[in-house]
Design a protein around this motif. Structure first.
Motif, PDB file in Angstrom:
ATOM      1  N   MET A   1       0.829  -1.209   0.000  1.00  0.00           N
ATOM      2  CA  MET A   1       0.000   0.000   0.000  1.00  0.00           C
ATOM      3  C   MET A   1       0.863   1.260   0.000  1.00  0.00           C
ATOM      4  N   VAL A   2       1.939   1.268   0.760  1.00  0.00           N
ATOM      5  CA  VAL A   2       2.831   2.433   0.808  1.00  0.00           C
ATOM      6  C   VAL A   2       3.506   2.643  -0.547  1.00  0.00           C
ATOM      7  N   VAL A   3       3.975   1.566  -1.161  1.00  0.00           N
ATOM      8  CA  VAL A   3       4.624   1.678  -2.470  1.00  0.00           C
ATOM      9  C   VAL A   3       3.637   2.205  -3.510  1.00  0.00           C
ATOM     10  N   ILE A   4       2.434   1.670  -3.534  1.00  0.00           N
ATOM     11  CA  ILE A   4       1.415   2.140  -4.479  1.00  0.00           C
ATOM     12  C   ILE A   4       1.100   3.611  -4.216  1.00  0.00           C
ATOM     13  N   PHE A   5       0.964   3.990  -2.958  1.00  0.00           N
ATOM     14  CA  PHE A   5       0.665   5.374  -2.593  1.00  0.00           C
ATOM     15  C   PHE A   5       1.774   6.320  -3.071  1.00  0.00           C
ATOM     16  N   ILE A   6       3.017   5.965  -2.819  1.00  0.00           N
ATOM     17  CA  ILE A   6       4.145   6.816  -3.233  1.00  0.00           C
ATOM     18  C   ILE A   6       4.218   6.899  -4.753  1.00  0.00           C
ATOM     19  N   TYR A   7       4.067   5.764  -5.436  1.00  0.00           N
ATOM     20  CA  TYR A   7       4.102   5.758  -6.898  1.00  0.00           C
ATOM     21  C   TYR A   7       2.966   6.613  -7.461  1.00  0.00           C
ATOM     22  N   GLN A   8       1.794   6.535  -6.841  1.00  0.00           N
ATOM     23  CA  GLN A   8       0.657   7.332  -7.306  1.00  0.00           C
ATOM     24  C   GLN A   8       0.910   8.817  -7.109  1.00  0.00           C
ATOM     25  N   ILE A   9       1.544   9.209  -6.023  1.00  0.00           N
ATOM     26  CA  ILE A   9       1.879  10.613  -5.802  1.00  0.00           C
ATOM     27  C   ILE A   9       2.819  11.105  -6.898  1.00  0.00           C
ATOM     28  N   ILE A  10       3.810  10.285  -7.231  1.00  0.00           N
ATOM     29  CA  ILE A  10       4.750  10.651  -8.296  1.00  0.00           C
ATOM     30  C   ILE A  10       4.004  10.820  -9.619  1.00  0.00           C
ATOM     31  N   LEU A  11       3.092   9.900  -9.926  1.00  0.00           N
ATOM     32  CA  LEU A  11       2.334   9.984 -11.173  1.00  0.00           C
ATOM     33  C   LEU A  11       1.376  11.170 -11.179  1.00  0.00           C
ATOM     34  N   PHE A  12       0.755  11.475 -10.034  1.00  0.00           N
ATOM     35  CA  PHE A  12      -0.142  12.631  -9.959  1.00  0.00           C
ATOM     36  C   PHE A  12       0.591  13.893 -10.386  1.00  0.00           C
ATOM     37  N   ALA A  13       1.854  14.016 -10.025  1.00  0.00           N
ATOM     38  CA  ALA A  13       2.639  15.191 -10.382  1.00  0.00           C
ATOM     39  C   ALA A  13       2.844  15.299 -11.892  1.00  0.00           C
ATOM     40  N   LYS A  14       2.621  14.188 -12.602  1.00  0.00           N
ATOM     41  CA  LYS A  14       2.769  14.171 -14.060  1.00  0.00           C
ATOM     42  C   LYS A  14       1.425  14.124 -14.781  1.00  0.00           C
ATOM     43  N   GLY A  15       0.327  14.245 -14.019  1.00  0.00           N
ATOM     44  CA  GLY A  15      -1.000  14.213 -14.628  1.00  0.00           C
ATOM     45  C   GLY A  15      -1.433  12.818 -15.050  1.00  0.00           C
ATOM     46  N   GLN A  16      -1.014  11.800 -14.294  1.00  0.00           N
ATOM     47  CA  GLN A  16      -1.357  10.434 -14.655  1.00  0.00           C
ATOM     48  C   GLN A  16      -1.755   9.628 -13.420  1.00  0.00           C
ATOM     49  N   THR A  17      -2.389   8.499 -13.690  1.00  0.00           N
ATOM     50  CA  THR A  17      -2.612   7.471 -12.680  1.00  0.00           C
ATOM     51  C   THR A  17      -1.855   6.238 -13.170  1.00  0.00           C
ATOM     52  N   ILE A  18      -1.852   5.173 -12.403  1.00  0.00           N
ATOM     53  CA  ILE A  18      -1.151   3.958 -12.830  1.00  0.00           C
ATOM     54  C   ILE A  18      -1.715   3.460 -14.162  1.00  0.00           C
ATOM     55  N   GLY A  19      -3.040   3.411 -14.262  1.00  0.00           N
ATOM     56  CA  GLY A  19      -3.680   2.954 -15.499  1.00  0.00           C
ATOM     57  C   GLY A  19      -3.368   3.849 -16.689  1.00  0.00           C
ATOM     58  N   LYS A  20      -3.406   5.151 -16.483  1.00  0.00           N
ATOM     59  CA  LYS A  20      -3.102   6.078 -17.572  1.00  0.00           C
ATOM     60  C   LYS A  20      -1.643   5.971 -18.004  1.00  0.00           C
ATOM     61  N   LYS A  21      -0.751   5.757 -17.053  1.00  0.00           N
ATOM     62  CA  LYS A  21       0.669   5.583 -17.373  1.00  0.00           C
ATOM     63  C   LYS A  21       0.863   4.344 -18.240  1.00  0.00           C
ATOM     64  N   LEU A  22       0.261   3.227 -17.844  1.00  0.00           N
ATOM     65  CA  LEU A  22       0.413   1.981 -18.597  1.00  0.00           C
ATOM     66  C   LEU A  22      -0.216   2.060 -19.982  1.00  0.00           C
ATOM     67  N   LEU A  23      -1.313   2.800 -20.105  1.00  0.00           N
ATOM     68  CA  LEU A  23      -2.007   2.911 -21.395  1.00  0.00           C
ATOM     69  C   LEU A  23      -1.602   4.165 -22.179  1.00  0.00           C
ATOM     70  N   LYS A  24      -0.562   4.843 -21.704  1.00  0.00           N
ATOM     71  CA  LYS A  24       0.001   6.010 -22.388  1.00  0.00           C
ATOM     72  C   LYS A  24      -1.028   7.118 -22.616  1.00  0.00           C
ATOM     73  N   MET A  25      -1.612   7.558 -21.498  1.00  0.00           N
ATOM     74  CA  MET A  25      -2.556   8.665 -21.505  1.00  0.00           C
ATOM     75  C   MET A  25      -2.113   9.666 -20.449  1.00  0.00           C
ATOM     76  N   GLN A  26      -2.634  10.886 -20.554  1.00  0.00           N
ATOM     77  CA  GLN A  26      -2.279  11.916 -19.585  1.00  0.00           C
ATOM     78  C   GLN A  26      -3.440  12.890 -19.438  1.00  0.00           C
ATOM     79  N   VAL A  27      -3.604  13.391 -18.223  1.00  0.00           N
ATOM     80  CA  VAL A  27      -4.612  14.413 -17.945  1.00  0.00           C
ATOM     81  C   VAL A  27      -3.927  15.766 -18.120  1.00  0.00           C
ATOM     82  N   VAL A  28      -4.496  16.608 -18.988  1.00  0.00           N
ATOM     83  CA  VAL A  28      -3.918  17.925 -19.248  1.00  0.00           C
ATOM     84  C   VAL A  28      -4.978  19.004 -19.067  1.00  0.00           C
ATOM     85  N   LYS A  29      -4.528  20.235 -18.838  1.00  0.00           N
ATOM     86  CA  LYS A  29      -5.450  21.365 -18.798  1.00  0.00           C
ATOM     87  C   LYS A  29      -6.048  21.530 -20.191  1.00  0.00           C
TER      88      LYS A  29
END
Length: 130
Positions: free
Chosen positions: A46-74
Protein backbone atom coordinates in the motif's frame (compact mmCIF):
# COMPACT_ATOMS: atom_id res chain seq x y z
CA UNK A 1 -2.68 15.87 -28.87
CA UNK A 2 -5.65 13.65 -29.48
CA UNK A 3 -8.44 13.16 -26.96
CA UNK A 4 -8.63 9.67 -25.50
CA UNK A 5 -11.73 7.69 -26.40
CA UNK A 6 -14.04 6.72 -23.51
CA UNK A 7 -13.32 2.97 -23.71
CA UNK A 8 -9.58 3.57 -23.14
CA UNK A 9 -10.41 5.76 -20.15
CA UNK A 10 -12.55 2.94 -18.76
CA UNK A 11 -9.70 0.48 -19.27
CA UNK A 12 -7.30 2.79 -17.41
CA UNK A 13 -9.75 3.06 -14.51
CA UNK A 14 -10.07 -0.72 -14.35
CA UNK A 15 -6.27 -1.02 -14.27
CA UNK A 16 -6.17 1.59 -11.48
CA UNK A 17 -8.34 -0.67 -9.33
CA UNK A 18 -7.12 -4.06 -10.59
CA UNK A 19 -3.37 -3.70 -9.93
CA UNK A 20 -3.67 -2.81 -6.21
CA UNK A 21 -6.32 -5.53 -5.78
CA UNK A 22 -4.07 -8.18 -7.32
CA UNK A 23 -1.01 -7.07 -5.34
CA UNK A 24 -2.92 -7.06 -2.06
CA UNK A 25 -4.47 -10.44 -2.88
CA UNK A 26 -1.03 -11.90 -3.53
CA UNK A 27 0.30 -10.51 -0.24
CA UNK A 28 -2.71 -12.00 1.54
CA UNK A 29 -1.93 -15.44 0.12
CA UNK A 30 1.74 -15.11 1.01
CA UNK A 31 0.84 -14.17 4.58
CA UNK A 32 -2.02 -16.65 4.87
CA UNK A 33 -0.33 -18.77 7.53
CA UNK A 34 1.36 -15.85 9.26
CA UNK A 35 -0.79 -12.81 10.02
CA UNK A 36 2.16 -10.57 10.89
CA UNK A 37 3.95 -11.23 7.59
CA UNK A 38 0.71 -10.70 5.68
CA UNK A 39 0.02 -7.40 7.41
CA UNK A 40 3.59 -6.17 6.87
CA UNK A 41 3.55 -7.13 3.17
CA UNK A 42 0.15 -5.54 2.66
CA UNK A 43 1.31 -2.36 4.38
CA UNK A 44 4.47 -2.22 2.25
CA UNK A 45 2.46 -2.76 -0.96
CA UNK A 46 0.00 0.00 0.00
CA UNK A 47 2.83 2.43 0.81
CA UNK A 48 4.62 1.68 -2.47
CA UNK A 49 1.41 2.14 -4.48
CA UNK A 50 0.67 5.37 -2.59
CA UNK A 51 4.15 6.82 -3.23
CA UNK A 52 4.10 5.76 -6.90
CA UNK A 53 0.66 7.33 -7.31
CA UNK A 54 1.88 10.61 -5.80
CA UNK A 55 4.75 10.65 -8.30
CA UNK A 56 2.33 9.98 -11.17
CA UNK A 57 -0.14 12.63 -9.96
CA UNK A 58 2.64 15.19 -10.38
CA UNK A 59 2.77 14.17 -14.06
CA UNK A 60 -1.00 14.21 -14.63
CA UNK A 61 -1.36 10.43 -14.65
CA UNK A 62 -2.61 7.47 -12.68
CA UNK A 63 -1.15 3.96 -12.83
CA UNK A 64 -3.68 2.95 -15.50
CA UNK A 65 -3.10 6.08 -17.57
CA UNK A 66 0.67 5.58 -17.37
CA UNK A 67 0.41 1.98 -18.60
CA UNK A 68 -2.01 2.91 -21.39
CA UNK A 69 0.00 6.01 -22.39
CA UNK A 70 -2.56 8.66 -21.50
CA UNK A 71 -2.28 11.92 -19.58
CA UNK A 72 -4.61 14.41 -17.95
CA UNK A 73 -3.92 17.93 -19.25
CA UNK A 74 -5.45 21.37 -18.80
CA UNK A 75 -8.03 21.84 -21.54
CA UNK A 76 -6.80 25.24 -22.74
CA UNK A 77 -3.02 24.94 -22.43
CA UNK A 78 -2.48 21.18 -22.92
CA UNK A 79 -0.06 21.32 -19.95
CA UNK A 80 -0.16 18.25 -17.68
CA UNK A 81 -2.45 18.75 -14.71
CA UNK A 82 -0.42 19.42 -11.57
CA UNK A 83 -0.42 17.36 -8.39
CA UNK A 84 -3.12 19.34 -6.60
CA UNK A 85 -5.34 19.41 -9.69
CA UNK A 86 -5.03 15.64 -9.95
CA UNK A 87 -5.71 15.24 -6.24
CA UNK A 88 -8.95 17.27 -6.50
CA UNK A 89 -9.94 15.49 -9.74
CA UNK A 90 -9.29 11.98 -8.41
CA UNK A 91 -10.89 12.45 -4.98
CA UNK A 92 -13.57 15.12 -4.79
CA UNK A 93 -14.22 15.19 -8.54
CA UNK A 94 -14.69 11.46 -8.96
CA UNK A 95 -16.85 11.34 -5.85
CA UNK A 96 -19.11 13.99 -7.43
CA UNK A 97 -19.13 12.12 -10.77
CA UNK A 98 -20.33 8.95 -9.08
CA UNK A 99 -22.73 10.59 -6.66
CA UNK A 100 -25.94 10.39 -8.71
CA UNK A 101 -26.10 7.04 -10.53
CA UNK A 102 -22.58 7.70 -11.94
CA UNK A 103 -24.00 10.30 -14.32
CA UNK A 104 -20.74 12.23 -14.13
CA UNK A 105 -18.91 9.31 -15.71
CA UNK A 106 -21.63 8.65 -18.29
CA UNK A 107 -21.35 12.32 -19.26
CA UNK A 108 -18.14 11.39 -21.13
CA UNK A 109 -20.29 9.71 -23.78
CA UNK A 110 -22.29 12.85 -24.63
CA UNK A 111 -19.68 15.57 -24.11
CA UNK A 112 -17.90 16.81 -27.23
CA UNK A 113 -14.53 16.84 -25.44
CA UNK A 114 -15.15 13.52 -23.64
CA UNK A 115 -15.11 15.33 -20.31
CA UNK A 116 -16.62 13.77 -17.21
CA UNK A 117 -17.80 15.99 -14.37
CA UNK A 118 -14.48 15.49 -12.58
CA UNK A 119 -12.73 16.81 -15.72
CA UNK A 120 -15.01 19.81 -15.88
CA UNK A 121 -14.34 20.55 -12.20
CA UNK A 122 -10.62 21.13 -12.88
CA UNK A 123 -10.98 22.07 -16.60
CA UNK A 124 -9.03 19.04 -17.85
CA UNK A 125 -9.13 16.56 -20.71
CA UNK A 126 -7.46 13.16 -21.12
CA UNK A 127 -5.19 12.82 -24.14
CA UNK A 128 -3.25 10.00 -25.77
CA UNK A 129 0.52 10.23 -25.55
CA UNK A 130 1.33 7.63 -28.20
Amino acid sequence: MQLTVPIRRLMATLVDYFIPFILLTITSFIGYNNDIIGMILSFVVMVVIFIYQIILFAKGQTIGKKLLKMQVVKRETQVPLNFFGMLIRETVGKWISGLVFSLGYIWILIDEKNQAWHDKLVDSVVVDLA
